[in-house]
Design a protein around this motif. Structure first.
Motif, PDB file in Angstrom:
ATOM      1  N   THR A   1     -39.596  -2.739  47.812  1.00 21.52           N
ATOM      2  CA  THR A   1     -40.381  -3.972  47.900  1.00 21.52           C
ATOM      3  C   THR A   1     -41.081  -4.046  49.253  1.00 21.52           C
ATOM      4  OG1 THR A   1     -38.373  -5.125  48.626  1.00 21.52           O
ATOM      5  CG2 THR A   1     -38.951  -5.285  46.293  1.00 21.52           C
ATOM      6  N   ASN A   2     -42.333  -4.478  49.239  1.00 28.53           N
ATOM      7  CA  ASN A   2     -43.119  -4.505  50.478  1.00 28.53           C
ATOM      8  C   ASN A   2     -44.058  -5.705  50.578  1.00 28.53           C
ATOM      9  OD1 ASN A   2     -45.091  -3.865  48.636  1.00 28.53           O
ATOM     10  ND2 ASN A   2     -45.444  -1.788  49.390  1.00 28.53           N
ATOM     11  N   SER A   3     -43.896  -6.661  49.675  1.00 26.93           N
ATOM     12  CA  SER A   3     -44.764  -7.837  49.666  1.00 26.93           C
ATOM     13  C   SER A   3     -43.955  -9.058  49.243  1.00 26.93           C
ATOM     14  CB  SER A   3     -45.943  -7.652  48.701  1.00 26.93           C
ATOM     15  OG  SER A   3     -46.660  -6.458  48.979  1.00 26.93           O
ATOM     16  N   ALA A   4     -44.428 -10.225  49.622  1.00 32.53           N
ATOM     17  CA  ALA A   4     -43.744 -11.448  49.225  1.00 32.53           C
ATOM     18  C   ALA A   4     -44.742 -12.588  49.077  1.00 32.53           C
ATOM     19  CB  ALA A   4     -42.675 -11.822  50.246  1.00 32.53           C
ATOM     20  N   ILE A   5     -44.494 -13.424  48.067  1.00 30.94           N
ATOM     21  CA  ILE A   5     -45.308 -14.615  47.837  1.00 30.94           C
ATOM     22  C   ILE A   5     -44.423 -15.840  48.066  1.00 30.94           C
ATOM     23  CG2 ILE A   5     -46.780 -15.864  46.215  1.00 30.94           C
ATOM     24  CD1 ILE A   5     -47.102 -13.254  44.658  1.00 30.94           C
ATOM     25  N   PRO A   6     -44.417 -16.393  49.275  1.00 32.71           N
ATOM     26  CA  PRO A   6     -43.609 -17.589  49.537  1.00 32.71           C
ATOM     27  C   PRO A   6     -44.355 -18.854  49.124  1.00 32.71           C
ATOM     28  CG  PRO A   6     -44.621 -16.818  51.559  1.00 32.71           C
ATOM     29  CD  PRO A   6     -45.068 -15.862  50.479  1.00 32.71           C
ATOM     30  N   TYR A   7     -43.588 -19.854  48.671  1.00 32.66           N
ATOM     31  CA  TYR A   7     -44.187 -21.148  48.354  1.00 32.66           C
ATOM     32  C   TYR A   7     -43.129 -22.234  48.502  1.00 32.66           C
ATOM     33  CZ  TYR A   7     -41.880 -21.169  43.749  1.00 32.66           C
ATOM     34  OH  TYR A   7     -40.955 -21.175  42.741  1.00 32.66           O
ATOM     35  N   ILE A   8     -43.577 -23.476  48.534  1.00 34.48           N
ATOM     36  CA  ILE A   8     -42.698 -24.634  48.679  1.00 34.48           C
ATOM     37  C   ILE A   8     -42.689 -25.435  47.387  1.00 34.48           C
ATOM     38  CG2 ILE A   8     -42.437 -26.875  49.836  1.00 34.48           C
ATOM     39  CD1 ILE A   8     -43.545 -25.542  52.376  1.00 34.48           C
TER      40      ILE A   8
ATOM     41  N   CYS B   1     -39.146 -21.232  48.374  1.00 33.53           N
ATOM     42  CA  CYS B   1     -39.082 -20.284  47.256  1.00 33.53           C
ATOM     43  C   CYS B   1     -40.033 -19.112  47.476  1.00 33.53           C
ATOM     44  CB  CYS B   1     -39.458 -20.978  45.948  1.00 33.53           C
ATOM     45  SG  CYS B   1     -38.620 -22.546  45.648  1.00 33.53           S
ATOM     46  N   GLY B   2     -39.894 -18.098  46.636  1.00 24.29           N
ATOM     47  CA  GLY B   2     -40.825 -16.981  46.707  1.00 24.29           C
ATOM     48  C   GLY B   2     -40.442 -15.818  45.826  1.00 24.29           C
ATOM     49  N   TYR B   3     -41.336 -14.868  45.756  1.00 26.10           N
ATOM     50  CA  TYR B   3     -41.181 -13.662  44.944  1.00 26.10           C
ATOM     51  C   TYR B   3     -41.402 -12.454  45.849  1.00 26.10           C
ATOM     52  CZ  TYR B   3     -42.107 -10.398  41.004  1.00 26.10           C
ATOM     53  OH  TYR B   3     -42.070  -9.344  40.115  1.00 26.10           O
ATOM     54  N   VAL B   4     -40.379 -11.635  46.000  1.00 32.47           N
ATOM     55  CA  VAL B   4     -40.477 -10.385  46.748  1.00 32.47           C
ATOM     56  C   VAL B   4     -40.763  -9.273  45.748  1.00 32.47           C
ATOM     57  CG1 VAL B   4     -39.325  -8.817  48.354  1.00 32.47           C
ATOM     58  CG2 VAL B   4     -38.770 -11.254  48.384  1.00 32.47           C
ATOM     59  N   TYR B   5     -41.854  -8.531  45.952  1.00 34.93           N
ATOM     60  CA  TYR B   5     -42.235  -7.527  44.953  1.00 34.93           C
ATOM     61  C   TYR B   5     -42.780  -6.269  45.626  1.00 34.93           C
ATOM     62  CZ  TYR B   5     -47.123  -8.896  45.763  1.00 34.93           C
ATOM     63  OH  TYR B   5     -48.354  -9.130  46.337  1.00 34.93           O
ATOM     64  N   SER B   6     -43.008  -5.252  44.816  1.00 29.91           N
ATOM     65  CA  SER B   6     -43.582  -3.999  45.296  1.00 29.91           C
ATOM     66  C   SER B   6     -45.017  -3.892  44.811  1.00 29.91           C
ATOM     67  CB  SER B   6     -42.774  -2.800  44.770  1.00 29.91           C
ATOM     68  OG  SER B   6     -43.506  -1.597  44.939  1.00 29.91           O
ATOM     69  N   ASP B   7     -45.964  -3.786  45.734  1.00 30.59           N
ATOM     70  CA  ASP B   7     -47.358  -3.658  45.316  1.00 30.59           C
ATOM     71  C   ASP B   7     -47.691  -2.248  44.844  1.00 30.59           C
ATOM     72  OD1 ASP B   7     -47.639  -2.154  47.629  1.00 30.59           O
ATOM     73  OD2 ASP B   7     -48.942  -3.578  48.655  1.00 30.59           O
ATOM     74  N   ASN B   8     -46.695  -1.368  44.865  1.00 29.48           N
ATOM     75  CA  ASN B   8     -46.858  -0.044  44.257  1.00 29.48           C
ATOM     76  C   ASN B   8     -46.548  -0.088  42.765  1.00 29.48           C
ATOM     77  OD1 ASN B   8     -47.523   1.512  46.632  1.00 29.48           O
ATOM     78  ND2 ASN B   8     -45.394   1.254  47.279  1.00 29.48           N
ATOM     79  N   HIS B   9     -46.005  -1.228  42.298  1.00 30.46           N
ATOM     80  CA  HIS B   9     -45.627  -1.370  40.899  1.00 30.46           C
ATOM     81  C   HIS B   9     -46.382  -2.477  40.184  1.00 30.46           C
ATOM     82  CE1 HIS B   9     -42.269   0.804  42.757  1.00 30.46           C
ATOM     83  NE2 HIS B   9     -42.019   1.282  41.556  1.00 30.46           N
ATOM     84  N   THR B  10     -47.029  -3.359  40.937  1.00 34.59           N
ATOM     85  CA  THR B  10     -47.819  -4.425  40.341  1.00 34.59           C
ATOM     86  C   THR B  10     -48.835  -4.909  41.364  1.00 34.59           C
ATOM     87  OG1 THR B  10     -47.697  -6.511  39.110  1.00 34.59           O
ATOM     88  CG2 THR B  10     -46.317  -6.327  41.078  1.00 34.59           C
TER      89      THR B  10
END
Length: 225
Positions: free
Chosen positions: A79-86, A120-129
């Motif tokens: 994982t190398n990216s994250a979308i944080p939100y409140i 809150c947030g979503y930690v994801y891999s930008d190599n996969h999406t």
């Protein structure tokens, strides 16, 4: 909340005699004989010191040029990216008081309660999406109308040398795993404790700059690994 904490610690430190200089480092001046950092050029002039602590976060303003190096954990933490939100509490809502984390198709999500809202947030891999697809996954899985704070980019890893010459890196300047605050806080406290109580003294001449950094780097490196 975070700004309040920074202000508290700033005021606490200044009461203890710490001098606060608000400026930006533009370049480093190293000693030609021993390679140590003598001074830094800043937007308000030259600042010199005997020893330096790099707390500049991902920028790694001091430890980077001073031989910190880099060891990537990408092989183990893709994982190398994250979308944080409140997410604000609903009127009359009794918030869930535990931190939640759950698996997602391309990473994992978190929800952390605070006094006023969920972080809150979503930690994801930008190599996969992609960012857009990850955001769509987030909205569909939560059923919420989400306004991302930003798309955070990071590389999991650490510096090879946490202590190089007369510079020691602490916190995010020394490395990063994933956006779980407890890991960053824990590693920072361990680094501070080991350095302050086992190596540092008011008399810098007591520090063995040959053996102390090696022992410190081995111990902290083992903790991170």
């Amino acid at each position: 909340e975070r700004n309040d904490a920074r202000l508290y610690f700033k005021e606490y430190a200044m009461k203890a005699g710490v001098k606060c200089i608000d400026t930006e480092v533009t370049s480093l001046n190293t000693n030609k004989d021993n390679g140590e950092l003598d001074s830094v050029e800043t937007t308000i002039g030259n600042i010199s010191a005997d020893f330096w602590v790099d707390c500049s976060g991902f920028a790694r303003v001091l430890i980077g040029p001073m031989g910190g190096g880099w060891k990537s954990y990408e092989e183990y933490l893709p994982t190398n990216s994250a979308i944080p939100y409140i997410h604000q509490y609903e009127t009359g809502e009794s918030p869930k008081l535990e931190t939640l984390a759950w698996a997602m198709p391309n990473g994992w999500m978190w929800q952390i309660p605070t006094q006023e809202r969920y972080g809150c947030g979503y930690v994801y891999s930008d190599n996969h999406t992609t960012y857009d697809k990850a955001l769509d996954e987030l909205i569909k899985n939560t059923g919420r109308n989400i306004e991302p704070i930003r798309n955070l980019k990071f590389e999991a890893g650490r510096v090879k040398n946490f202590w190089s010459k007369n510079v020691v890196a602490i916190g995010l300047a020394s490395g990063f795993l994933e956006p779980l605050q407890a890991t960053s806080i824990h590693s920072t406290l361990v680094q501070l404790d080991l350095f302050a109580y086992h190596y540092f003294s008011s008399d810098l001449s007591n520090i063995d700059f040959e053996t102390s950094p090696k022992a410190y780097n081995k111990t902290i490196g083992k903790m991170w690994d």
